[in-house]
Structures are given as structure tokens and as C-alpha cells.
Design an enzyme around this catalytic site. Structure first.
Site, PDB file in Angstrom:
ATOM      1  N   GLN A   1       0.819  -1.189   0.095  1.00 27.77           N
ATOM      2  CA  GLN A   1       0.135   0.107  -0.139  1.00 27.77           C
ATOM      3  C   GLN A   1       1.033   1.258   0.132  1.00 27.77           C
ATOM      4  OE1 GLN A   1      -2.827   0.392  -0.846  1.00 27.77           O
ATOM      5  NE2 GLN A   1      -3.912  -1.262  -0.525  1.00 27.77           N
ATOM      6  N   SER A   2       1.967   1.206  -0.625  1.00 25.35           N
ATOM      7  CA  SER A   2       3.031   2.327  -0.447  1.00 25.35           C
ATOM      8  C   SER A   2       2.590   3.478  -1.344  1.00 25.35           C
ATOM      9  CB  SER A   2       4.370   1.897  -1.163  1.00 25.35           C
ATOM     10  OG  SER A   2       5.237   2.903  -1.504  1.00 25.35           O
ATOM     11  N   ASN A   3       2.299   4.824  -0.685  1.00 27.59           N
ATOM     12  CA  ASN A   3       2.107   5.800  -1.449  1.00 27.59           C
ATOM     13  C   ASN A   3       3.084   6.336  -2.405  1.00 27.59           C
ATOM     14  OD1 ASN A   3      -0.457   6.164   0.255  1.00 27.59           O
ATOM     15  ND2 ASN A   3       1.084   7.057   1.860  1.00 27.59           N
TER      16      ASN A   3
ATOM     17  N   ALA B   1       5.100   4.459  -3.964  1.00 23.55           N
ATOM     18  CA  ALA B   1       5.326   3.499  -5.001  1.00 23.55           C
ATOM     19  C   ALA B   1       4.362   3.892  -6.220  1.00 23.55           C
ATOM     20  CB  ALA B   1       5.070   2.057  -4.685  1.00 23.55           C
TER      21      ALA B   1
END
Ligand SMILES: *Cc1c(COP(=O)(O)O)cnc(C)c1O
Length: 350
Positions: A84-86, A88
Site C-alpha cells: 500500500q505504498s504511497n 510506489a
């Protein structure tokens, strides 16, 4: 201050950069919450950076990172984060308007359901990023990210053997070049506050990789600001993290040709609002998220900004930040997490 701001702006103008977001982002006062808390509380809206409605603080770093990638002739951009990386997601999105191909190595701290993709994972797929999932094996995130880095090396070798140039961005965009994005952010804010004739006592923000803080701390040195920066940790870090952040700040200042120095002691880290770990909500972060939503209609995110805001609220309520202080909370984005897996979100509806 005005002279220092002008000087900083002229240094920043020399760096390779692509235009991705809508800057400067707005600053505004939270009138109701300020009254309720007995302080002057302002918000810096990096949730509104663009490119689309799912912006965030990484766009600042990416303007310089992708500028650097293009000036090096890269075709592929490789980066890292959680599923859930912002960072990335914003990298994948930004790559598309620069004709760069995004490759992501994502750590499954919370296991995504391939048949029901949510939040940033869904957006990664919509923009057509190459997604490689790496199992975190219950390790702390910084250990897991090292593992992802190892896994990426094979893919990078493969592409380089085919003659493609790859540009590797560390998790969170926390490289010296990326850090320049937040030096620029600090200068942008100081310029805005100057024009509003407000001198801030405190800036509060969420700290993950440390790139944002490195940029803010370097920017503060550069323009000789007296504002206190309060950095609330949202993930576990190795002992040497303050040294790492200080050298990141100094490497970025070096790239700008500035010989001022940030010391690890200049940094005010607070880990007390992290709770059990990254992507695990706390009662206080859930309360902070609901408070902002229900008094001001503003959405923050459970993973980063809500934890940091819970820390800031606690400082105000306990008088660690004195009554009447002028405080700015840096809204770094991340609200796509409100549509992520349930265990990340917490009990925000009750
Ligand atoms: C990445 C991120 C941060 C932290 O920034 P770092 O530069 O990694 O410390 C804070 N808030 C949100 C919403 C983020 O995505």
C-alpha cells in the site's frame, strides 16, 4: 528571511526537474480546531499536489528524481515500498507522464487479495506498473525493504543486459536528489508564511523513510529559520536512523553547493505515537483521524498523518506546545489508505 528565500530559490532552479504537481500547495488555518485547542493551527496541503486526486508528498521528491532519471537517459524506474505504498503509487503515476517504465517491488506487510485489489495496489495496476510482490516474512519494514532490494537486482541485471538504463529510487524516495524536493518544499512554505506575515513556532509531520525530514531540516538550515520541526515516526527504525537522516540532508545540501550542516541532534524524532508498528492503527490515531474529519471535514490517512497528528494533539493537550502557539501540520497525503485493507484502516466509522 526574504533574501535567504530568494537565494535558496536560485540554487534550486539549477537542478534538473520535471513538472509533475501543482505547487505551491495551499496553506490554510483550521479555525474551529484552533479555537477548540487554544492554538493557531495551519495545514499545508500536500495531499493536493496532483497529478490526480491521489497526490502526496512524494511528488515533490519525484520532480527532482525523475528529472535526474531523464537527464541520465534512463528508460526504467525501479522503486520499493509496502503493497500500500504511497511512494510506489506516486512514482508509477509520475513515470507515465515522463515516458518512463515503472517497476515496483512491494513488501506484503498486509497480504493483498489478488481478486480484490484495494487502495494504492489498485492504482498501481490501473497505471500499468510492473508489480513484484515480496513476502515480508514478519520482519520489520526496514529489514523487508533490504530483501526487496536484493530481489530487484536480478531484474535490473536482466534489463541492463538488454541495453536498458535503469534508475533506482530507494523506498520513500529518500535519496539526496529526492531530498532536494523537500528543501524546495520548506522554501515554498517559508515564502508563503512570509507573505501571510506569520512566523510559525512549530511544524509537525509524519516521518517514514526520513527523506521529508531530511529536506525540511536542510531547508531550515538553508534559509536560517527558527521554526521547530517535530517529526513523528510511523515505522520502526534502526538505531543509527538520525545519523542517516542527517547525512541525507547534508548530501542534498552538497548537491546544491551549500556547505551548511545538519546534525543528528537537530532532529526531533518522537516514536511514542507509532504503536505496534507500520500500518497498524492506534486508538489515538483513529481518534485523530475522526477529529479532523468531524470538525473540519478534512481527511488524513491512518498509516502516516493520523499517527503524526495524534502526536501533535497530545503535545498541545499536555502543554508541551504552549497555548497560543502558531503550528503548521504538514498534510503529506496518503488518503488512498482509507480504501485499503480493513486492518490498516482501523475503527474509523464508529
Ligand atoms: C511517505 C509518506 C510520509 C513520510 O515521508 P518520508 O519522506 O518517507 O519520511 C508521510 N506521509 C505520507 C502520507 C507518506 O506517504
Amino acid at each position: 528571511m526574504e533574501v535567504q528565500i530568494k537565494h535558496a530559490q536560485s540554487l534550486l532552479e539549477k537542478m534538473p526537474r520535471v513538472k509533475l504537481g501543482f505547487f505551491p500547495t495551499p496553506v490554510h488555518k483550521l479555525e474551529k480546531l484552533s479555537k477548540k485547542l487554544g492554538v493557531e493551527l495551519y495545514l499545508k496541503r500536500d495531499d493536493l499536489t496532483g497529478i490526480n486526486v491521489y497526490g502526496g508528498n512524494k511528488m515533490r521528491k519525484l520532480e527532482f528524481l525523475l528529472g535526474d532519471a531523464i537527464s541520465q537517459g534512463a528508460k526504467y524506474v525501479i522503486t520499493f515500498g509496502a503493497t500500500q505504498s504511497n511512494h510506489a503509487m506516486q512514482t508509477a503515476t509520475a513515470c507515465r507522464i515522463c515516458d518512463l517504465k515503472p517497476i515496483l517491488f512491494l513488501l506484503s506487510i498486509v497480504t493483498p487479495d489478488e481478486n480484490d485489489l484495494r487502495g494504492n495496489m489498485l492504482l498501481d495496476k490501473i497505471v500499468g506498473a510492473e508489480v513484484n510482490i515480496v513476502s515480508s516474512e514478519g520482519k520489520p519494514i526496514f529489514e523487508g525493504l533490504k530483501l526487496s532490494r536484493l530481489q530487484s537486482e536480478k531484474r535490473i541485471r536482466e534489463l541492463e543486459e538488454q541495453g536498458h538504463k535503469c534508475y533506482v529510487i530507494p523506498a520513500g524516495g529518500a535519496s539526496p536528489v529526492g531530498t532536494i524536493g523537500f528543501i524546495s518544499g520548506f522554501v515554498e512554505l517559508m515564502d508563503q508564511m512570509n507573505k501571510m506575515d506569520i512566523q510559525l513556532d512549530y511544524i509537525g509531520h509524519a516521518s517514514g523513510s526520513g527523506g521529508t525530514l531530511a529536506g525540511l531540516a536542510a531547508g531550515k538550515k538553508l534559509v536560517e529559520s527558527k521554526t521547530n520541526i517535530l517529526s513523528f515516526r510511523v515505522s520502526e527504525k534502526p538505531k543509527e536512523h538520525p545519523e542517516t537522516v542527517a547525512s541525507l540532508a547534508n548530501d542534498a545540501l552538497n548537491l546544491l553547493g551549500v556547505d551548511k550542516m545538519v546534525n543528528p541532534d537537530d532532529l526531533n524524532f518522537d516514536s511514542n505515537y507509532l504503536g505496534e508498528g507500520y500500518e497498524i492503527p492506534t486508538d489515538a490515531s483513529t481518534e485523530a483521524l475522526k477529529l479532523l474529519a468531524r470538525t473540519e471535514g478534512i481527511l488524513i490517512d491512518p498509516v502516516y498523518t493520523a499517527k503524526a497528528f495524534s502526536g501533535l494533539l497530545d503535545y498541545i493537550r499536555k502543554g508541551i506546545i504552549p497555548e497560543g502557539s502558531k503550528i503548521l501540520f504538514w498534510h503529506t497525503g496518503g488518503t488512498t489508505a482509507l480504501f485499503a485493507e480493513k486492518q490498516i484502516i482501523g475503527d474509523i466509522c464508529s
